[in-house]
Design an enzyme around this catalytic site. Sequence first.
Site, mmCIF file in Angstrom:
data_model
loop_
_atom_site.group_PDB
_atom_site.id
_atom_site.type_symbol
_atom_site.label_atom_id
_atom_site.label_comp_id
_atom_site.label_asym_id
_atom_site.label_seq_id
_atom_site.Cartn_x
_atom_site.Cartn_y
_atom_site.Cartn_z
ATOM 1 N N ASP A 231 0.833 -1.201 0.000
ATOM 2 C CA ASP A 231 0.000 0.000 0.000
ATOM 3 C C ASP A 231 0.872 1.258 0.000
ATOM 4 O O ASP A 231 2.108 1.177 0.007
ATOM 5 C CB ASP A 231 -0.928 -0.055 1.214
ATOM 6 C CG ASP A 231 -2.297 0.508 0.937
ATOM 7 O OD1 ASP A 231 -2.427 1.377 0.061
ATOM 8 O OD2 ASP A 231 -3.265 0.081 1.609
ATOM 9 N N TRP B 23 -2.821 3.611 -5.782
ATOM 10 C CA TRP B 23 -4.095 4.294 -6.074
ATOM 11 C C TRP B 23 -4.121 5.024 -7.406
ATOM 12 O O TRP B 23 -4.929 5.924 -7.619
ATOM 13 C CB TRP B 23 -4.450 5.281 -4.949
ATOM 14 C CG TRP B 23 -4.136 4.802 -3.581
ATOM 15 C CD1 TRP B 23 -4.371 3.549 -3.069
ATOM 16 C CD2 TRP B 23 -3.514 5.551 -2.537
ATOM 17 N NE1 TRP B 23 -3.929 3.482 -1.769
ATOM 18 C CE2 TRP B 23 -3.399 4.693 -1.427
ATOM 19 C CE3 TRP B 23 -3.039 6.859 -2.444
ATOM 20 C CZ2 TRP B 23 -2.830 5.113 -0.219
ATOM 21 C CZ3 TRP B 23 -2.475 7.268 -1.243
ATOM 22 C CH2 TRP B 23 -2.375 6.404 -0.155
ATOM 23 N N GLY B 24 -3.231 4.688 -8.323
ATOM 24 C CA GLY B 24 -3.202 5.351 -9.617
ATOM 25 C C GLY B 24 -2.423 6.642 -9.642
ATOM 26 O O GLY B 24 -2.353 7.302 -10.691
ATOM 27 N N ASP C 185 -10.082 4.020 -3.813
ATOM 28 C CA ASP C 185 -10.936 2.926 -3.355
ATOM 29 C C ASP C 185 -12.384 3.067 -3.815
ATOM 30 O O ASP C 185 -12.929 4.173 -3.869
ATOM 31 C CB ASP C 185 -10.937 2.857 -1.835
ATOM 32 C CG ASP C 185 -9.646 2.302 -1.274
ATOM 33 O OD1 ASP C 185 -8.682 2.160 -2.036
ATOM 34 O OD2 ASP C 185 -9.611 2.004 -0.068
#
Length: 667
Positions: free
Chosen positions: A196, A236-237, A257
Amino acid sequence: MSPAPRADSPGFRRRCRSAAVRALALATTATAALLFAQPGQTPYPATPLDARPVAVTDRQMAVPAAPMGWASWNAFAAKVDYDVIKKQVDAFVAAGLPEAGYEYINIDEGWWQGTRDSAGNITVDEAEWPGGMKAIADYIHSKGLKAGLYTDAGKDGCGYYFPTGRPAAPGSGSEGHYVQDMTQFSRWGFDFVKVDWCGGDAEGLDPKTTYQAISDAVTQATATTGRPLALSLCNWGYSNPWNWAPGMGPMWRTNTDIFFHGGTPSYGNVLTAFDRNVHPTAQHTGFYNDADMMVTGMNGLTAAQNRSHMNLWAISGAPLLTGLDLTTMSADTRSVLTNPEVIAVDQDPRGLQGVKVAEDTSGLQVYGKVLSGTGNRAVVLLNRTSTTQNMTVRWSDLGLTNAAATVRDLWARQNVGTPGTGYTTGVPAGGSVMLTVTGGTEQPAATYNGTASFSGVGAAGTGLKTVDVSYTNTSSTARVGILTVNGQTPTKVSFPPTGSTPGSVSVQVGLTKGAANTIAFSGVPTLEGIVVRPLPGTDAALVTGTQSGRCADINDNTITNGTDAQLWTCNGGLNQQWSYHSARKELVVYGNKCLDAYNRGTTNGTRVVIWDCTGGSNQKWNVNADGTITNVNAGLCLDAYQAATTNGTKLVLWSCNGQNNQKWSLT
């Protein structure tokens, strides 16, 4: 759970919650299990699904398919322990998910509270994890499944910054311990790690270099333990990972998300995640855009929306990672998740992503995916309007001729006709229909012989094309090389072993109209040639400045709302492919972003940007016979600022003056 607000995601910056898995490749006509690991670490199958003697470019090599499995976050947030995971494993098996192709059980955040011993090794609370993490990995393996784990790229993980369920202590990230932690995960028996980005984001780390270091650590850990550990990049791009993530790991998140723990899943968020996930030139040969963990079967989605959710992930070839509490899964949800024909589309061994091929009427969208074999396509008819509509898929938009083909409805599980030019059916408001079209006739393709660089490659129109690359790789492992098209951002391509007989893999590339395209490879096995196949439904145009000779471009393949349009050397990349819808007067890039006069500006110098298409007059443009393009709302001309002609020159609105920096051609 959410980090700080961000302009392109109002109110929230969502953290990654999809879990990591290794992949299972399912053929459309047969089932073939494939190991999903970092290229070069584990042998790929050396024989194709169909080993009959065929022409070189017909011997398609199966590539590792998108991961399938379950992850803990959506249902349990950070409140996980041995008993929680064991119950989910048992429910997973009892529901028959392994027989449908799902094989990963992934433990997300909450398993580790941030403590290490004097040697820096991760320690866990054995009251929660009796026998340590190896014990739960062993239990997962005892059921014939694979195990996944979670960490953060920074010093502190998401649970430290944004506690959900329970807070994490400082030090719950892997920064400074990448090799040590990846080796530990592998020794415990885990097959996959999701990394993450909460710590990385908070510290301002560079995503590309950080994830490259983590990827290198995974490679080193695998070499040390002999156990492949597949990496899921989860930032997350941010920083456009579709430009650089292929080859670092098998999957990378493309968006924020879908779901916040404690909230209710939204179908609107599902659609947004799908839209942001379409990067077809990055997805190929076992590398996948990850649209986030699925919310199928959770409260908030209707039965029809659950099916559409599955349709959209399958047509895009996204990882199928479900996140609901499996102990309470309904029979209807199970039937959605285990539909074998929809799963086969997602797991197609050609490994390509589906793309939008038509939108004749705003909100009535047709998506097509090139499948393995010849003349085979998957189709989703997506109705985003508020009323039931008849929708048509044309064979010509799929790169097929007007020849008979068999059409099958994948939810009705029956053939629905063999028409000659297309198929029309009713699609409910907000719903979708999923089809396969098989046995069609491919439109004429062009073959180019060579060993590394192919120049003079022709295209009937600017747009996305399918390229089959014939090669021979006699080694026992995949070989990864670099593909560059017309000077666009390079991408890594994996070439599985073929044995002594040539085989082929497929990629999708952006080409310009005409015969001035160059497709070049480096660091690859022996090439035999390429076959370029048209996808007419994706044809677009370059918007070329008369004065500059450069094209309207969106820098670095960025998809963020508010990104400025600019001039750049024409190369035919997806960030330069503009579709002009004359009836709606929209100039659309990436299939879903409109050229927009920022904030409805009407004065000289108003920024020209991309934005989600809204139908507003500031997104409407008249393409005029004199070469000018005028904004309907402002009445001003599209202008290269200050008549500059260099790369990076911004496009603005300006009073029409007839000068060449305001004249454009669409080719």
